[in-house]
Design an enzyme around this catalytic site. Structure first.
Site, PDB file in Angstrom:
ATOM      1  N   HIS A 204      58.111  47.958  38.504  1.00 61.47           N
ATOM      2  CA  HIS A 204      57.243  48.253  37.357  1.00 61.47           C
ATOM      3  C   HIS A 204      57.902  47.917  36.024  1.00 61.47           C
ATOM      4  CE1 HIS A 204      53.943  50.510  39.429  1.00 61.47           C
ATOM      5  NE2 HIS A 204      54.856  50.465  40.391  1.00 61.47           N
ATOM      6  N   ASP A 412      59.526  46.119  27.799  1.00 60.41           N
ATOM      7  CA  ASP A 412      58.644  46.929  28.647  1.00 60.41           C
ATOM      8  C   ASP A 412      58.116  46.064  29.783  1.00 60.41           C
ATOM      9  OD1 ASP A 412      57.190  49.197  29.369  1.00 60.41           O
ATOM     10  OD2 ASP A 412      56.481  49.541  27.320  1.00 60.41           O
TER      11      ASP A 412
END
Ligand code: ADQ
Length: 525
Positions: A204, A412
């Site tokens: 992720h 991110d």
């Protein structure tokens, strides 16, 4: 067939935009829905087993602050299966592993296996190796990484324990989907216990270039553990490329086809699968939030000021401090906006047991206080800084009433807040997204104002540009992004990944992977 025309074969060779952000469009058009994959010729669905570090309580409040939990809840609600992982509870340190408690729960079509960990395991595996070594390293923050050997052994010990618990419940036809950096060695541990199932892994968070990864003493051991998977998924083509370079430069695997790799006798696939949200449901929640009491309170307290919103777990990767400083630049350079704008920063605390997080908590609160002190007035607080979680409909309503969404991480994997902000907007009068080029979401959300979060002046200018953007421009940008998010939602993300995984031959993996161990042990790390 994966290699011919399917999504994966094109993933590693995807192109870049002139700005240098990756163009993941090739990866996004598979359009496979979750409900369409995993059926055998008899129409039976193979059981899906999801394993993640943390499993939220089945009847939780619905206010989880964490992208993985939000996404996996949506996937399991649709497909059903077994979700296994840490319960969030700890037991006394001197408990033997066998005595750890495993709590089985059921909700709808999903079973939950919630596992308690000892305090020591949690400190070494979760607070230690996962969050003080892997998290900073994978976010390019070598300066914050701590590679303690105790933590590393705790990490492997807990992975072995999870594998043992899962192996005892495994059926030969189950499809196993391992989530995130806490559980890299899980497949190797399962294979060592005889599992031949299809096992996929999804990361992720970002994957850095080789020289960053190689700084970790255990880099080779962990890379090698990846070869026990059938499919390894990343958020963007950049991350997949970085990972493939790590394998190739170490001589651990060779690329046999675009996205296809071989290590010894083991074959596996690497690809990019950008995660999505429940776009339709989130948009509906936002539309329905006008009557939400908290949203009403916010509207009333705002008066006729414009609203800028930021929503992030308190984490150094999210760039909250840089963002506050950019807002300060904006205020300095645009006095006409004084008392005309409010910046709401919603930041639930996370990982408070890790020292870097406690320190950052103090820093961010200090910066917000300093800016409020310098610019605020009797009737105006420029920044409202809140450390709490909200239920999703409330959050959706707050996004919808905002004129600007500030999503400016330093790094991110994807960033679901960016996607939620877009999904929540009123298409007739949408707000503007200001988005970091270092969020995976920037590859898809080209209608945002893309900024470099380290450049405080241009981020400040982007805030001013967003507030002043003409209506027609706002609508066109929003429409483009919203259409993409409708097409590539969380269901197509999971559908694409599971389709690629379930195309792999069932039960084909060797019991152990001596092949790779035998051939590559001579490597000097
Ligand atoms: P996170 O780092 O947790 O996820 P993100 O993708 O933004 O980051 O997801 C956060 C989620 O928590 C969002 O759904 C958001 O709405 C929710 N949330 C945040 N603050 C909240 C609050 N105060 N109240 C309620 N909910 C809140 C990791 C990676 C990301 C990746 C996701 C999913 O770091 O890059 O996008 O996993 O893969």
């Amino acid at each position: 067939m994966l290699g011919a025309g399917g999504g994966i074969s094109r993933l590693l060779s995807s192109s870049r935009s002139p700005q240098g952000t990756q163009m993941a469009t090739q990866t996004l058009e598979t359009g496979v829905h979750l409900a369409d994959v995993g059926k055998s010729s008899g129409g039976e669905m193979s059981r899906l087993i999801v394993i993640s570090n943390r499993v939220p309580a089945p009847r939780g409040s619905g206010a989880e602050a964490g992208g993985l939990a939000v996404a996996m809840k949506a996937v399991l609600r649709e497909r059903g299966g077994l979700w296994l992982g840490w319960s969030g509870e700890t037991t006394a340190d001197d408990d033997e592993p066998e005595q750890f408690k495993i709590h089985m729960r059921e909700e709808g079509n999903t079973q939950f296996a919630l596992i308690d960990l000892t305090r020591r395991d949690l400190d070494e595996y979760y607070n230690g190796f996962a969050n003080r070594a892997l998290w900073p390293l994978l976010h390019y923050r070598l300066d914050l990484a701590d590679f303690g050997r105790h933590d590393l052994s705790g990490y492997f010990r807990v992975n072995a324990f999870f594998a043992k618990v899962l192996a005892e419940r495994l059926e030969p036809t189950d499809t196993i989907w391992v989530q995130d950096y806490h559980l890299i060695p899980l497949a190797a541990e399962l294979r060592a216990r005889g599992a031949r199932n299809r096992i996929g892994f999804f990361l992720h968070i970002p994957w850095p270039p080789p020289d960053v990864w190689y700084a970790m003493p255990a880099h080779y051991r962990l890379l090698e553990a990846f070869t026990a998977y059938d499919l390894i998924g990343f958020q963007t083509a950049w991350d997949a490329e970085n990972f493939a370079s790590c394998l190739k430069r170490e001589g651990l695997a060779e690329e046999t086809a675009p996205g296809g790799f071989r290590a010894g006798t083991l074959e596996f696939t690497i690809g990019a699968f950008p995660i999505g949200i429940e776009t339709k449901e989130f948009a509906a929640a936002a539309r329905g939030a006008a009557d939400n009491p908290l949203v009403k309170r916010m509207v009333a307290s705002l008066g006729d000021r414009a609203l800028i919103i930021g929503v992030d777990r308190l984490d150094y990767s999210k760039g909250i401090d840089h963002r506050l400083l950019a807002y300060e630049r904006f205020l300095k350079n645009n006095p006409a906006y004084h008392n005309k704008v409010t910046y709401l920063q919603i930041t639930p605390k996370s990982r408070s047991d890790v020292p870097e997080y406690a320190q950052m908590q103090a820093e961010v609160a200090g910066t917000a206080g300093r800016i409020n002190g310098a610019f605020g007035h009797l009737d105006w607080t420029p920044i409202r800084y809140i450390n709490r979680t909200f239920k999703r409909p409330t959050l959706a309503g707050l996004y919808r009433m905002s004129d600007v969404g500030l999503v400016t991480p330093l790094r991110d994997g994807m960033n679901l807040v960016a996607k939620e902000f877009v999904a929540a907007q009123d298409g007739d009068d949408p707000g503007v997204l200001v988005l970091s080029r270092f969020a995976g979401a920037a590859a898809e959300l080209s209608g945002a104002l893309i900024i470099n979060p380290y450049d405080l002046d241009s981020t400040g200018n982007a805030i001013a540009g967003a507030l002043a953007m003409p209506h027609a421009d706002r609508v066109a940008r929003w429409r483009d992004m919203f259409d993409r998010l409708m097409k590539n939602d969380v269901s197509t993300w999971a559908g694409g990944f599971l389709e690629a995984l379930e195309e792999k031959p069932d039960g084909a993996r060797p019991y152990r992977h001596e092949a790779v161990h035998g051939e590559h042990r001579a490597h000097i790390s």
